[in-house]
Design a protein around this motif. Structure first.
Motif, PDB file in Angstrom:
ATOM      1  N   PRO A  71       0.813  -1.217   0.000  1.00 53.97           N
ATOM      2  CA  PRO A  71       0.000   0.000   0.000  1.00 53.97           C
ATOM      3  C   PRO A  71       0.846   1.266   0.000  1.00 53.97           C
ATOM      4  CG  PRO A  71       0.110  -0.869   2.211  1.00 53.97           C
ATOM      5  CD  PRO A  71       0.864  -1.825   1.331  1.00 53.97           C
ATOM      6  N   ALA A  72       0.656   2.110  -1.006  1.00 52.63           N
ATOM      7  CA  ALA A  72       1.174   3.477  -1.048  1.00 52.63           C
ATOM      8  C   ALA A  72       2.518   3.638  -0.362  1.00 52.63           C
ATOM      9  CB  ALA A  72       0.157   4.416  -0.406  1.00 52.63           C
ATOM     10  N   GLY A 175       5.589  -3.581   6.409  1.00 50.39           N
ATOM     11  CA  GLY A 175       4.880  -4.656   7.099  1.00 50.39           C
ATOM     12  C   GLY A 175       4.527  -4.274   8.527  1.00 50.39           C
ATOM     13  N   LEU A 176       5.462  -3.606   9.227  1.00 45.19           N
ATOM     14  CA  LEU A 176       5.185  -3.156  10.592  1.00 45.19           C
ATOM     15  C   LEU A 176       4.062  -2.127  10.597  1.00 45.19           C
ATOM     16  CD1 LEU A 176       5.861  -2.982  13.608  1.00 45.19           C
ATOM     17  CD2 LEU A 176       7.610  -1.279  13.032  1.00 45.19           C
ATOM     18  N   ALA A 177       4.076  -1.213   9.625  1.00 43.70           N
ATOM     19  CA  ALA A 177       3.028  -0.196   9.552  1.00 43.70           C
ATOM     20  C   ALA A 177       1.660  -0.844   9.362  1.00 43.70           C
ATOM     21  CB  ALA A 177       3.323   0.777   8.411  1.00 43.70           C
ATOM     22  N   GLN A 178       1.575  -1.819   8.457  1.00 48.96           N
ATOM     23  CA  GLN A 178       0.309  -2.520   8.236  1.00 48.96           C
ATOM     24  C   GLN A 178      -0.163  -3.211   9.504  1.00 48.96           C
ATOM     25  OE1 GLN A 178       0.856  -5.179   4.950  1.00 48.96           O
ATOM     26  NE2 GLN A 178       1.424  -3.559   3.537  1.00 48.96           N
ATOM     27  N   ASP A 361       6.167   9.842   6.467  1.00 49.79           N
ATOM     28  CA  ASP A 361       5.789   9.251   7.750  1.00 49.79           C
ATOM     29  C   ASP A 361       6.579   7.989   8.040  1.00 49.79           C
ATOM     30  OD1 ASP A 361       3.928  11.178   8.491  1.00 49.79           O
ATOM     31  OD2 ASP A 361       2.335  10.235   7.348  1.00 49.79           O
ATOM     32  N   LEU A 362       6.844   7.171   7.012  1.00 45.97           N
ATOM     33  CA  LEU A 362       7.624   5.956   7.222  1.00 45.97           C
ATOM     34  C   LEU A 362       9.041   6.301   7.651  1.00 45.97           C
ATOM     35  CD1 LEU A 362       6.547   3.613   4.286  1.00 45.97           C
ATOM     36  CD2 LEU A 362       6.056   3.325   6.714  1.00 45.97           C
ATOM     37  N   GLU A 363       9.664   7.266   6.978  1.00 42.21           N
ATOM     38  CA  GLU A 363      11.039   7.624   7.297  1.00 42.21           C
ATOM     39  C   GLU A 363      11.163   8.224   8.678  1.00 42.21           C
ATOM     40  OE1 GLU A 363      12.632   8.634   2.769  1.00 42.21           O
ATOM     41  OE2 GLU A 363      11.637  10.166   3.984  1.00 42.21           O
ATOM     42  N   PRO A 369       0.018   8.167   8.093  1.00 39.01           N
ATOM     43  CA  PRO A 369      -0.753   9.324   8.544  1.00 39.01           C
ATOM     44  C   PRO A 369      -1.601   9.003   9.761  1.00 39.01           C
ATOM     45  CG  PRO A 369      -0.957   9.015   6.167  1.00 39.01           C
ATOM     46  CD  PRO A 369      -0.294   7.794   6.711  1.00 39.01           C
ATOM     47  N   CYS A 370      -1.434   9.748  10.819  1.00 44.41           N
ATOM     48  CA  CYS A 370      -2.291   9.670  12.010  1.00 44.41           C
ATOM     49  C   CYS A 370      -2.258   8.310  12.697  1.00 44.41           C
ATOM     50  CB  CYS A 370      -3.736  10.022  11.667  1.00 44.41           C
ATOM     51  SG  CYS A 370      -3.929  11.666  10.944  1.00 44.41           S
ATOM     52  N   VAL A 371      -1.164   7.544  12.545  1.00 46.55           N
ATOM     53  CA  VAL A 371      -1.080   6.261  13.249  1.00 46.55           C
ATOM     54  C   VAL A 371      -1.002   6.492  14.763  1.00 46.55           C
ATOM     55  CG1 VAL A 371       0.337   4.203  13.610  1.00 46.55           C
ATOM     56  CG2 VAL A 371      -0.067   5.045  11.304  1.00 46.55           C
TER      57      VAL A 371
END
Length: 429
Positions: A71-72, A175-178, A361-363, A369-371
């Motif tokens: 995703p994106a 993967g961690l973000a998901q 946001d990942l870096e 966004p808004c996690v």
């Protein structure tokens, strides 16, 4: 022994810094190897097994997103906020989208083997005509005995095949973000369900929601701590000569070595890793009145800096020359008097205070966004459910209350810090 040729992930900011330090696509002795951030080098193919090479445009590259597996990936596909160069026009953006310099695709008999995006394998300001040479892709293709050909039509099958082998060092971070987003959403939904059904403690949904909220918060805080640890630890020279940039932010420096030339900009926070003279990279530095140019043996521009920022005084030029000589890099002065070209070159000082908002946001370790708000919402809903008018909380229930409260307090500083920095950098927001 043949000389190794390589294309490297050049630009790293925040949590993408390890990619710039380690990710290399190397052609050596007729073999193509991929060096990753953590894993051992992986053999992608040999001269006999690689059959063709072609280019894709930036527009093609942006179409490689695949939901839900990919995703994106904004660290690769979304344009960065540009603070240090002139804004490009709409027409300029359209030309860049259509230019065949978005990615290099190497193929074997069974299809694409590796897709290399040029966006992060080049420093800023490289002319479009020099992309292949400056990135090292031209020499790597030649070392593999290939020539550039027209790529096959980018239909759905071909797009999927090239997307599957897209060089993306941030897969684990994605993967961690998901996972964090999934756990935060699941915790909020379960808490909402429990409140709607007017379930009172000790109903099991509260325990599940709490565990998910805690796990999501731990994952989010872990990425933020990794960001702080990485960006606040100075880069060790490792045998390279260090030139401290005068008058800038403390820690801004250029490190010169036979294999690597590294630009360290702690205010970004980021690093730029260029190939050194032993890797077919920077062999010559030209000092001009307006700009300093770093070039390879063929005269290809690899990086440029403002002279006033890099060497504002003659003594600074002498220091730079001494560092370069140790690495086998020649320094000349007065070779050109061209004026500075807007948008070409890498700045060594911040333009608008701290440019941390130039990071994705990942870096920045925010995971999306808004996690942080999502983690806070999951914790808040758990508190409302556990402390509602019909709740009957026992000893274990208070442990859940404490866990939710700790999660809420852990993410609040980041939420307010993000709002304050945006308010300060973007007045009127």
């Amino acid at each position: 022994m043949t000389e190794a040729r390589q294309v490297r992930w050049t630009t790293g900011q925040g949590l993408s810094i390890p990619a710039a330090r380690h990710v290399r696509l190397v052609a050596d002795r007729g073999e193509l190897w991929l060096h990753g951030v953590r894993a051992e080098p992986r053999l992608l193919g040999t001269v006999a097994s690689l059959t063709s090479a072609h280019l894709r445009t930036d527009g093609d590259l942006r179409s490689f997103r695949r939901w839900p597996a990919d995703p994106a990936d904004e660290s690769l596909l979304a344009p960065r906020p540009v603070f240090e160069s002139a804004r490009v026009t709409e027409a300029g953006r359209d030309r860049n989208e259509a230019a065949p310099t978005g990615a290099l695709v190497l193929c074997g008999p069974d299809g694409p083997v590796i897709t290399v995006p040029f966006r992060d394998v080049l420093p800023t300001g490289i002319p479009e005509s020099d992309v292949l040479r400056a990135s090292g892709a031209e020499a790597l293709i030649r070392a593999l005995g290939l020539t550039l050909q027209d790529g096959p039509p980018l239909d759905r099958t071909q797009r999927t095949a090239e997307s599957r082998v897209l060089l993306r060092p941030h897969r684990r971070l994605l993967g961690l973000a998901q996972l964090v987003v999934t756990m935060g959403v699941a915790s909020s939904v379960i808490s909402g369900f429990a409140m709607k059904e007017e379930l009172s403690w000790p109903a099991w949904p509260y325990t599940v929601a709490c565990l998910l909220a805690v796990a999501a918060t731990v994952g989010f805080l872990g990425s933020r701590l990794a960001f702080r640890r990485l960006t606040r630890t100075p880069l060790q020279a490792g045998g390279r000569s260090v030139y401290d940039v005068p008058g800038g932010v403390a820690g801004t420096q250029l490190q010169f070595g036979p294999d690597d030339v590294v630009v360290v900009r702690p205010y970004e926070p980021g690093e730029i890793w260029l190939r050194g003279p032993a890797a077919g990279g920077v062999t010559l530095i030209e000092l001009g009145k307006a700009q300093v140019h770093l070039k390879d043996a063929d005269g290809t521009l690899l990086a440029a800096f403002d002279t006033a920022e890099l060497v504002p005084a003659p003594a600074d030029a002498d220091r730079l020359r001494a560092c370069c000589e140790k690495a086998g890099i020649k320094v000349t002065s007065g070779g050109f008097e061209a004026a500075r070209t807007p948008g070409v070159g890498t700045r060594l000082r911040p333009v608008r205070g701290e440019t941390v908002w130039g990071l994705t946001d990942l870096e920045a370790g925010l995971l999306g966004p808004c996690v942080d708000l999502l983690c806070g919402l999951a914790a808040l809903l758990g508190l409302i459910a556990l402390l509602g008018p019909r709740a009957s909380v026992d000893g274990f229930g208070w442990l859940l209350v404490d866990a939710h409260l700790v999660c809420l307090l852990a993410v609040l500083p980041g939420v307010f810090g993000r709002w304050w920095r945006r308010k300060r950098l973007l007045p009127g927001w």
